[in-house]
Design a protein around this motif. Structure first.
Motif, PDB file in Angstrom:
ATOM      1  N   ARG A   1       9.577   8.040  -0.899  1.00  0.00           N
ATOM      2  CA  ARG A   1      10.150   7.017   0.069  1.00  0.00           C
ATOM      3  C   ARG A   1      10.904   7.769   1.250  1.00  0.00           C
ATOM      4  O   ARG A   1      11.126   7.123   2.204  1.00  0.00           O
ATOM      5  CB  ARG A   1      11.291   6.187  -0.847  1.00  0.00           C
ATOM      6  CG  ARG A   1      10.510   5.436  -2.067  1.00  0.00           C
ATOM      7  CD  ARG A   1      11.888   4.818  -2.597  1.00  0.00           C
ATOM      8  NE  ARG A   1      12.598   3.842  -1.962  1.00  0.00           N
ATOM      9  CZ  ARG A   1      12.230   2.663  -1.589  1.00  0.00           C
ATOM     10  NH1 ARG A   1      11.260   2.017  -1.950  1.00  0.00           N
ATOM     11  NH2 ARG A   1      13.291   2.065  -0.923  1.00  0.00           N
ATOM     12  N   SER A   2      11.044   9.145   0.937  1.00  0.00           N
ATOM     13  CA  SER A   2      11.654   9.882   2.046  1.00  0.00           C
ATOM     14  C   SER A   2      10.615  10.618   2.896  1.00  0.00           C
ATOM     15  O   SER A   2      10.952  11.663   3.645  1.00  0.00           O
ATOM     16  CB  SER A   2      12.618  11.082   1.245  1.00  0.00           C
ATOM     17  OG  SER A   2      13.707  10.288   0.650  1.00  0.00           O
ATOM     18  N   SER A   3       9.402  10.078   2.914  1.00  0.00           N
ATOM     19  CA  SER A   3       8.350  10.706   3.848  1.00  0.00           C
ATOM     20  C   SER A   3       8.275   9.591   4.919  1.00  0.00           C
ATOM     21  O   SER A   3       8.395   8.455   4.912  1.00  0.00           O
ATOM     22  CB  SER A   3       7.116  10.748   3.185  1.00  0.00           C
ATOM     23  OG  SER A   3       6.465   9.732   2.792  1.00  0.00           O
TER      24      SER A   3
ATOM     25  N   LEU B   1       7.874   5.027   7.926  1.00  0.00           N
ATOM     26  CA  LEU B   1       7.515   4.383   9.341  1.00  0.00           C
ATOM     27  C   LEU B   1       6.754   3.012   8.983  1.00  0.00           C
ATOM     28  O   LEU B   1       6.973   1.967   9.711  1.00  0.00           O
ATOM     29  CB  LEU B   1       6.779   5.360  10.015  1.00  0.00           C
ATOM     30  CG  LEU B   1       6.602   5.237  11.558  1.00  0.00           C
ATOM     31  CD1 LEU B   1       7.971   5.345  12.125  1.00  0.00           C
ATOM     32  CD2 LEU B   1       5.827   6.229  12.193  1.00  0.00           C
ATOM     33  N   PRO B   2       5.843   2.692   8.107  1.00  0.00           N
ATOM     34  CA  PRO B   2       4.902   1.664   8.119  1.00  0.00           C
ATOM     35  C   PRO B   2       5.983   0.658   7.506  1.00  0.00           C
ATOM     36  O   PRO B   2       5.786  -0.745   7.787  1.00  0.00           O
ATOM     37  CB  PRO B   2       3.999   1.996   6.880  1.00  0.00           C
ATOM     38  CG  PRO B   2       3.839   3.434   7.082  1.00  0.00           C
ATOM     39  CD  PRO B   2       4.997   3.764   7.210  1.00  0.00           C
TER      40      PRO B   2
ATOM     41  N   ALA C   1       0.875  -1.103  -0.079  1.00  0.00           N
ATOM     42  CA  ALA C   1      -0.093  -0.024  -0.058  1.00  0.00           C
ATOM     43  C   ALA C   1       0.903   1.261  -0.129  1.00  0.00           C
ATOM     44  O   ALA C   1       0.456   2.349  -0.645  1.00  0.00           O
ATOM     45  CB  ALA C   1      -0.852  -0.087   1.179  1.00  0.00           C
ATOM     46  N   VAL C   2       2.018   1.158   0.568  1.00  0.00           N
ATOM     47  CA  VAL C   2       3.001   2.545   0.844  1.00  0.00           C
ATOM     48  C   VAL C   2       3.907   2.462  -0.309  1.00  0.00           C
ATOM     49  O   VAL C   2       4.666   3.464  -0.211  1.00  0.00           O
ATOM     50  CB  VAL C   2       3.305   2.614   2.251  1.00  0.00           C
ATOM     51  CG1 VAL C   2       2.274   2.667   3.279  1.00  0.00           C
ATOM     52  CG2 VAL C   2       4.612   1.625   2.449  1.00  0.00           C
ATOM     53  N   TYR C   3       3.946   1.606  -0.982  1.00  0.00           N
ATOM     54  CA  TYR C   3       5.237   1.402  -1.881  1.00  0.00           C
ATOM     55  C   TYR C   3       5.194   2.861  -2.896  1.00  0.00           C
ATOM     56  O   TYR C   3       6.411   2.852  -3.101  1.00  0.00           O
ATOM     57  CB  TYR C   3       4.901   0.287  -2.758  1.00  0.00           C
ATOM     58  CG  TYR C   3       6.116  -0.235  -4.062  1.00  0.00           C
ATOM     59  CD1 TYR C   3       7.329  -0.742  -3.365  1.00  0.00           C
ATOM     60  CD2 TYR C   3       5.925   0.346  -5.122  1.00  0.00           C
ATOM     61  CE1 TYR C   3       8.256  -0.873  -4.081  1.00  0.00           C
ATOM     62  CE2 TYR C   3       7.158   0.250  -6.123  1.00  0.00           C
ATOM     63  CZ  TYR C   3       8.182  -0.717  -5.550  1.00  0.00           C
ATOM     64  OH  TYR C   3       9.443  -0.596  -6.457  1.00  0.00           O
ATOM     65  N   ASP C   4       4.174   2.967  -3.391  1.00  0.00           N
ATOM     66  CA  ASP C   4       4.286   4.180  -4.071  1.00  0.00           C
ATOM     67  C   ASP C   4       4.244   5.592  -3.692  1.00  0.00           C
ATOM     68  O   ASP C   4       4.159   6.637  -4.450  1.00  0.00           O
ATOM     69  CB  ASP C   4       3.209   4.165  -5.219  1.00  0.00           C
ATOM     70  CG  ASP C   4       3.125   2.849  -6.192  1.00  0.00           C
ATOM     71  OD1 ASP C   4       4.350   2.671  -6.618  1.00  0.00           O
ATOM     72  OD2 ASP C   4       2.271   2.366  -6.536  1.00  0.00           O
TER      73      ASP C   4
END
Length: 392
Positions: A115-117, A122-123, A109-112
Motif C-alpha cells: 500500500r505504500s508503493s 497511483l492506480p 488488481a492492485v489491492y494486494d
C-alpha cells in the motif's frame, strides 16, 4: 476511534448535509436536475466513510475497501453528470460507466500490492483525479460565464490534482500495511483532513452557483409583468435611467387603452386581460430589438426607443395606433375594436427621467382629451422644466 475515524464521521455528516441542501435548492432552481445529481453525488460519496470504518472492524476488509473506492468514484462521476446538466455540456454515460468499471478492476488488481508503493497508490488515486478533471473541463468548456464559474473550475482542477499529490504522500508518509491499518496511519489523518476541506469548498461553490441563479431568476421575475410578459414598472425604471444616459437622440412613448373600464365591465376581467395581452403582444412584436417595452400601470404601457428622433417616433406611434384600431382581440367579439391613445416625447440631453415621463404623460393626457385614438407630441423639455420651476 482515532482522529482519522472521527474525521470520517465528520465528512459523512458534512456530505449528508450538502445532500439535503441540494435537494432543497432543487425545489427552486431552474437547474433542478443538476441540483439533484449533486445531491446524489454527495450522498453516494459519503458512503465511503461508512465503508472505511467497516474495513477496520468488520471482515472481510477487501469487500468494504472496494465499496469505499467505488462509492467515492461513483459520486465523482455523478458530479460530472450534474455539471453537464448545469452547463449544457453533456457527459457520455457509456464513457463514465467504462471508467467506473475499469477503475474498480484496476483497484482489485492492485489491492494486494504494498500500500505504500506507487504501484498501489497511483492506480488507486488516479481515477479520482480523472473524474474531477473531467468535471473541471466541462465547467471550463461551458465558457466560465461569471467569477463563481471560474472559481469552480479552479477549485475542481486543484481538487483533481490533489489526488495525485495524495498518491505520493501515501508513499512518503505511509498508509499502513493492510487496508485495516489505514485508520491508524498518519496518511489517513492527512487524507481525511484534506477531504473535509475540499468537500466543504466544492459543495459551497456549487451551492453558490445554483443560489446565484435563483436570485437572478427572482430578480427577473420581480421585474416582469405576469400577464403580458413585458417589463413591469420596476423593470422599466431600472433600465430607463441607464439607457437615457447614453449619447444620442432617444424617444419615449406612453400609451393607454381607451375605455378600458367599459371592457372590464362588459366582458369581465378575462376580457380585459385578453385586451391587455393582445396589446402587449402587438407592442413587443413591433418594437425594435433594443427597445424597452413595459406595462407600467393597469392599462398603461411604455416604450423607450433608443436612437430614435421625434419624427420616427411619431410615425411609429401612428402605426401602432392604426394597428390596434384595426385589429380584433382574441377572445372578444370579432366586431369589437379597442383603440389606444399615445403620447410621444423626444428626450432632451441629460434630461431627468421623471421630467421625460411627465412630458410623455402630458402628451398622453392631451391625446385622451382630444377624443382618444390619436397621437400627441409632448412639449419640449425646456417648457416642462419652466412649468415645474414656476409651480415650485
Amino acid at each position: 476511534m482515532g482522529g482519522a475515524g472521527f474525521l470520517l464521521t465528520v465528512n459523512f455528516l458534512i456530505a449528508q448535509c450538502f445532500c439535503v441542501f441540494f435537494l432543497a435548492v432543487s425545489a427552486r432552481s431552474r437547474n433542478r436536475i443538476a441540483a439533484r445529481w449533486f445531491a446524489a453525488c454527495f450522498a453516494t460519496a459519503s458512503l465511503s466513510a461508512l465503508f472505511e470504518l467497516l474495513v477496520a472492524y468488520v471482515p472481510p476488509p477487501k469487500l468494504w475497501a472496494i465499496l469505499a473506492f467505488a462509492s467515492v468514484l461513483g459520486g465523482m462521476l455523478m458530479l460530472r453528470i450534474g455539471l453537464g446538466h448545469l452547463y449544457g455540456v453533456k457527459a457520455s454515460r457509456p464513457l463514465l460507466a467504462a471508467i467506473f468499471i475499469g477503475s474498480i478492476l484496476v483497484d482489485l488488481a492492485v489491492y494486494d500490492t504494498p500500500r505504500s508503493s506507487l504501484w498501489h497508490a497511483l492506480p488507486y488515486q488516479t481515477p479520482f483525479a480523472v473524474a474531477l478533471g473531467m468535471s473541471a473541463w466541462a465547467a471550463w468548456r461551458a465558457g466560465m460565464q461569471s467569477v463563481v464559474d471560474r472559481a469552480l473550475v479552479v477549485l475542481l482542477a486543484v481538487t483533481s490534482a490533489h489526488f495525485i499529490v495524495k498518491a505520493f504522500a501515501a508513499v512518503l508518509v505511509g498508509s499502513g500495511t493492510t487496508a485495516s491499518d489505514y485508520l491508524t496511519s498518519q496518511f489517513a489523518l492527512f487524507s481525511q483532513s484534506m477531504t473535509a476541506v475540499l468537500i466543504v469548498c466544492v459543495g459551497l461553490m456549487l451551492l453558490c452557483v445554483l443560489v446565484l441563479e435563483i436570485v437572478a431568476d427572482e430578480k427577473v421575475n420581480a421585474e416582469m409583468d405576469a400577464l403580458t410578459g413585458l417589463l413591469n414598472r420596476r423593470g422599466f425604471d431600472n433600465r430607463f435611467q441607464a439607457l437615457m444616459a447614453k449619447r444620442g437622440v432617444h424617444s419615449l412613448i406612453l400609451c393607454d387603452l381607451d375605455h378600458f373600464k367599459a371592457v372590464n365591465d362588459t366582458y369581465g376581467h378575462s376580457g380585459g386581460d385578453a385586451a391587455l395581452r393582445a396589446f402587449g403582444e402587438m407592442l413587443a412584436a413591433a418594437a425594435p430589438k433594443d427597445a424597452l417595452v413595459a406595462r407600467i400601470g393597469g392599462e398603461e404601457f411604455a416604450l423607450f426607443l433608443p436612437h430614435t428622433g421625434r419624427d420616427a417616433a411619431m410615425l411609429f406611434a401612428q402605426a401602432l395606433r392604426a394597428t390596434r384600431a384595426l385589429s380584433p382581440v382574441p377572445g372578444l367579439p370579432p366586431h369589437l375594436r379597442i383603440t389606444a391613445s399615445f403620447g410621444v416625447a423626444e428626450l432632451g440631453e441629460r434630461e431627468l427621467p421623471r421630467f421625460a415621463m411627465r412630458r410623455a404623460d402630458d402628451a398622453l393626457y392631451a391625446a385622451k382629451s382630444a377624443g382618444r385614438d390619436c397621437v400627441r407630441e409632448a412639449e419640449p423639455p425646456s417648457v416642462v422644466l419652466e412649468i415645474v420651476r414656476t409651480s415650485n
